[in-house]
Motif scaffolding. Structure first.
Motif, PDB file in Angstrom:
ATOM      1  N   SER A 289     -72.201  -8.470 -73.222  1.00  0.00           N
ATOM      2  CA  SER A 289     -71.494  -7.235 -74.267  1.00  0.00           C
ATOM      3  C   SER A 289     -70.584  -7.194 -74.878  1.00  0.00           C
ATOM      4  CB  SER A 289     -71.925  -6.721 -72.973  1.00  0.00           C
ATOM      5  OG  SER A 289     -72.256  -5.409 -72.319  1.00  0.00           O
ATOM      6  N   GLY A 290     -70.037  -7.893 -75.803  1.00  0.00           N
ATOM      7  CA  GLY A 290     -69.204  -8.168 -76.253  1.00  0.00           C
ATOM      8  C   GLY A 290     -68.054  -9.341 -75.393  1.00  0.00           C
ATOM      9  N   THR A 291     -68.330  -9.538 -74.635  1.00  0.00           N
ATOM     10  CA  THR A 291     -67.969 -10.793 -74.190  1.00  0.00           C
ATOM     11  C   THR A 291     -68.044 -11.622 -73.756  1.00  0.00           C
ATOM     12  OG1 THR A 291     -68.449  -9.935 -72.351  1.00  0.00           O
ATOM     13  CG2 THR A 291     -66.527  -8.915 -73.010  1.00  0.00           C
ATOM     14  N   ALA A 292     -67.187 -13.041 -73.739  1.00  0.00           N
ATOM     15  CA  ALA A 292     -67.806 -14.556 -73.978  1.00  0.00           C
ATOM     16  C   ALA A 292     -67.426 -14.531 -72.380  1.00  0.00           C
ATOM     17  CB  ALA A 292     -67.124 -15.645 -74.974  1.00  0.00           C
ATOM     18  N   HIS A 293     -68.673 -15.610 -71.559  1.00  0.00           N
ATOM     19  CA  HIS A 293     -68.404 -16.056 -70.796  1.00  0.00           C
ATOM     20  C   HIS A 293     -67.893 -17.671 -70.608  1.00  0.00           C
ATOM     21  CE1 HIS A 293     -70.315 -11.893 -67.874  1.00  0.00           C
ATOM     22  NE2 HIS A 293     -68.948 -12.056 -69.198  1.00  0.00           N
ATOM     23  N   VAL A 294     -67.404 -18.240 -69.901  1.00  0.00           N
ATOM     24  CA  VAL A 294     -66.854 -19.615 -70.238  1.00  0.00           C
ATOM     25  C   VAL A 294     -67.416 -20.484 -68.736  1.00  0.00           C
ATOM     26  CG1 VAL A 294     -65.316 -21.173 -70.825  1.00  0.00           C
ATOM     27  CG2 VAL A 294     -65.448 -19.070 -71.794  1.00  0.00           C
ATOM     28  N   GLY A 295     -68.052 -21.086 -68.635  1.00  0.00           N
ATOM     29  CA  GLY A 295     -68.303 -21.466 -66.986  1.00  0.00           C
ATOM     30  C   GLY A 295     -69.167 -20.655 -66.446  1.00  0.00           C
ATOM     31  N   ARG A 296     -70.246 -21.349 -65.847  1.00  0.00           N
ATOM     32  CA  ARG A 296     -71.520 -20.767 -65.057  1.00  0.00           C
ATOM     33  C   ARG A 296     -70.917 -21.373 -63.331  1.00  0.00           C
ATOM     34  NH1 ARG A 296     -76.979 -22.630 -64.535  1.00  0.00           N
ATOM     35  NH2 ARG A 296     -76.087 -24.654 -65.140  1.00  0.00           N
ATOM     36  N   PRO A 297     -70.905 -20.109 -62.330  1.00  0.00           N
ATOM     37  CA  PRO A 297     -70.856 -19.956 -61.289  1.00  0.00           C
ATOM     38  C   PRO A 297     -71.683 -20.511 -60.102  1.00  0.00           C
ATOM     39  CG  PRO A 297     -69.622 -17.846 -61.811  1.00  0.00           C
ATOM     40  CD  PRO A 297     -71.046 -17.970 -63.509  1.00  0.00           C
ATOM     41  N   GLY A 298     -70.963 -21.864 -59.368  1.00  0.00           N
ATOM     42  CA  GLY A 298     -72.320 -22.612 -58.757  1.00  0.00           C
ATOM     43  C   GLY A 298     -72.612 -24.012 -58.898  1.00  0.00           C
ATOM     44  N   PRO A 299     -72.420 -24.565 -60.195  1.00  0.00           N
ATOM     45  CA  PRO A 299     -72.707 -25.706 -60.611  1.00  0.00           C
ATOM     46  C   PRO A 299     -71.428 -26.273 -60.817  1.00  0.00           C
ATOM     47  CG  PRO A 299     -73.505 -24.615 -62.337  1.00  0.00           C
ATOM     48  CD  PRO A 299     -73.632 -23.614 -61.045  1.00  0.00           C
ATOM     49  N   ASP A 300     -70.701 -27.589 -60.766  1.00  0.00           N
ATOM     50  CA  ASP A 300     -69.480 -28.391 -60.361  1.00  0.00           C
ATOM     51  C   ASP A 300     -69.889 -28.204 -61.749  1.00  0.00           C
ATOM     52  OD1 ASP A 300     -69.800 -28.033 -57.950  1.00  0.00           O
ATOM     53  OD2 ASP A 300     -69.256 -30.273 -57.806  1.00  0.00           O
ATOM     54  N   GLY A 301     -69.117 -29.016 -62.838  1.00  0.00           N
ATOM     55  CA  GLY A 301     -69.210 -29.223 -63.998  1.00  0.00           C
ATOM     56  C   GLY A 301     -67.508 -28.268 -65.308  1.00  0.00           C
ATOM     57  N   VAL A 302     -68.063 -28.933 -66.586  1.00  0.00           N
ATOM     58  CA  VAL A 302     -66.575 -28.095 -67.648  1.00  0.00           C
ATOM     59  C   VAL A 302     -67.307 -27.017 -68.493  1.00  0.00           C
ATOM     60  CG1 VAL A 302     -66.243 -30.822 -68.498  1.00  0.00           C
ATOM     61  CG2 VAL A 302     -64.593 -28.747 -68.973  1.00  0.00           C
ATOM     62  N   ALA A 303     -66.844 -26.400 -69.248  1.00  0.00           N
ATOM     63  CA  ALA A 303     -67.578 -25.303 -69.955  1.00  0.00           C
ATOM     64  C   ALA A 303     -65.904 -25.674 -71.001  1.00  0.00           C
ATOM     65  CB  ALA A 303     -67.128 -23.913 -69.495  1.00  0.00           C
ATOM     66  N   ILE A 304     -66.519 -25.963 -72.167  1.00  0.00           N
ATOM     67  CA  ILE A 304     -64.680 -25.813 -73.105  1.00  0.00           C
ATOM     68  C   ILE A 304     -65.496 -25.316 -74.463  1.00  0.00           C
ATOM     69  CG2 ILE A 304     -64.015 -27.721 -74.147  1.00  0.00           C
ATOM     70  CD1 ILE A 304     -64.872 -30.070 -72.918  1.00  0.00           C
ATOM     71  N   PHE A 305     -64.601 -24.483 -74.337  1.00  0.00           N
ATOM     72  CA  PHE A 305     -65.074 -23.575 -75.625  1.00  0.00           C
ATOM     73  C   PHE A 305     -63.861 -23.001 -76.288  1.00  0.00           C
ATOM     74  CE2 PHE A 305     -66.046 -18.555 -76.656  1.00  0.00           C
ATOM     75  CZ  PHE A 305     -67.023 -18.667 -77.720  1.00  0.00           C
ATOM     76  N   GLU A 306     -64.254 -23.250 -77.908  1.00  0.00           N
ATOM     77  CA  GLU A 306     -63.383 -23.812 -79.135  1.00  0.00           C
ATOM     78  C   GLU A 306     -63.425 -22.727 -80.295  1.00  0.00           C
ATOM     79  OE1 GLU A 306     -62.228 -27.467 -78.696  1.00  0.00           O
ATOM     80  OE2 GLU A 306     -63.748 -28.027 -79.987  1.00  0.00           O
ATOM     81  N   GLN A 307     -62.433 -22.483 -80.884  1.00  0.00           N
ATOM     82  CA  GLN A 307     -63.028 -22.052 -82.698  1.00  0.00           C
ATOM     83  C   GLN A 307     -61.840 -22.839 -83.614  1.00  0.00           C
ATOM     84  OE1 GLN A 307     -63.043 -18.385 -86.053  1.00  0.00           O
ATOM     85  NE2 GLN A 307     -64.151 -17.853 -83.553  1.00  0.00           N
ATOM     86  N   SER A 308     -62.026 -23.919 -84.348  1.00  0.00           N
ATOM     87  CA  SER A 308     -61.035 -24.495 -85.922  1.00  0.00           C
ATOM     88  C   SER A 308     -61.339 -23.363 -86.842  1.00  0.00           C
ATOM     89  CB  SER A 308     -61.409 -25.603 -86.024  1.00  0.00           C
ATOM     90  OG  SER A 308     -61.477 -26.545 -84.994  1.00  0.00           O
TER      91      SER A 308
END
Length: 204
Positions: A53-72
């Motif tokens: 709905s017009g937003t970005a969700h970085v990461g996901r509740p539940g699993p361990d780990g990392v989310a990396i989101f970028e723009q150059s």
């Protein structure tokens, strides 16, 4: 009366110039109206990034780990500083072991890649489901001109299995700040216009 009228429009013109410059974002699709178009999910990400709905969700509740989101993006040669702004929100649940959110601005300088930390916080003390508005000015020392010489990066590190959080992003903007010399030229030009209007009003 005429001089006051002209001064008003001189100030209004300067305000409009600054406002217009601030609207020229270097970021593509910073409001996420076109999904995640223009953005990259780093291959090192393990929890991912999704659109909602017009937003970005970085990461996901539940699993361990990392989310990396970028723009150059391209920073024009001679730019001394950038305005950076974005809205973000911690969502879902506060985990027992803190998750970490990091927002960074990277740019290429004559000395290599420079990294400026914008936000670094953990989930233990922040308010969840509350929108925060970040804005700030980043000074660019020794900018090295070239394509994709700037990057904005968002990272969420999750350390909780079966619980956890995510970061919602919106309204990401990066803008070149007008140089003081440029603003001075505008002010001088508007001042000259004011003098000419005064002379015209006086019939000279």
């Amino acid at each position: 009366m005429p001089s006051t009228f002209v001064r008003f429009f001189a100030v209004a013109g300067l305000t409009l110039f600054v406002s217009t410059a601030a609207q020229a974002s270097l970021i593509v699709n910073g409001g996420f109206d076109a999904g995640l178009s223009g953005w990259t999910v780093d291959p090192a990400s393990t929890t991912g990034v999704t659109w909602d709905s017009g937003t970005a969700h970085v990461g996901r509740p539940g699993p361990d780990g990392v989310a990396i989101f970028e723009q150059s993006f391209d920073i024009v040669a001679g730019t001394n500083s950038l305005f950076v702004g974005f809205d973000y929100q911690w969502q879902i649940n506060r985990p027992s072991t803190p998750d970490f959110f990091l927002a960074e601005l990277l740019y290429e300088s004559t000395s290599g890649t420079e990294i400026e930390t914008l936000v670094f916080e953990d989930s233990s003390s922040v308010a969840f489901n509350t929108t925060f508005d970040f804005s700030g000015i980043v000074q660019l020392a020794g900018l090295n001109a070239g394509p994709n010489n700037g990057t904005i990066r968002f990272t969420l590190t999750e350390d909780n299995s079966g619980a956890g959080s995510r970061i919602q992003l919106d309204n990401v903007a990066v803008n070149a700040v007008p140089l003081p010399a440029t603003l001075l030229l505008v002010i001088v030009g508007l001042a000259g216009m004011t003098v000419r209007r005064k002379r015209f009003a006086a019939g000279k």
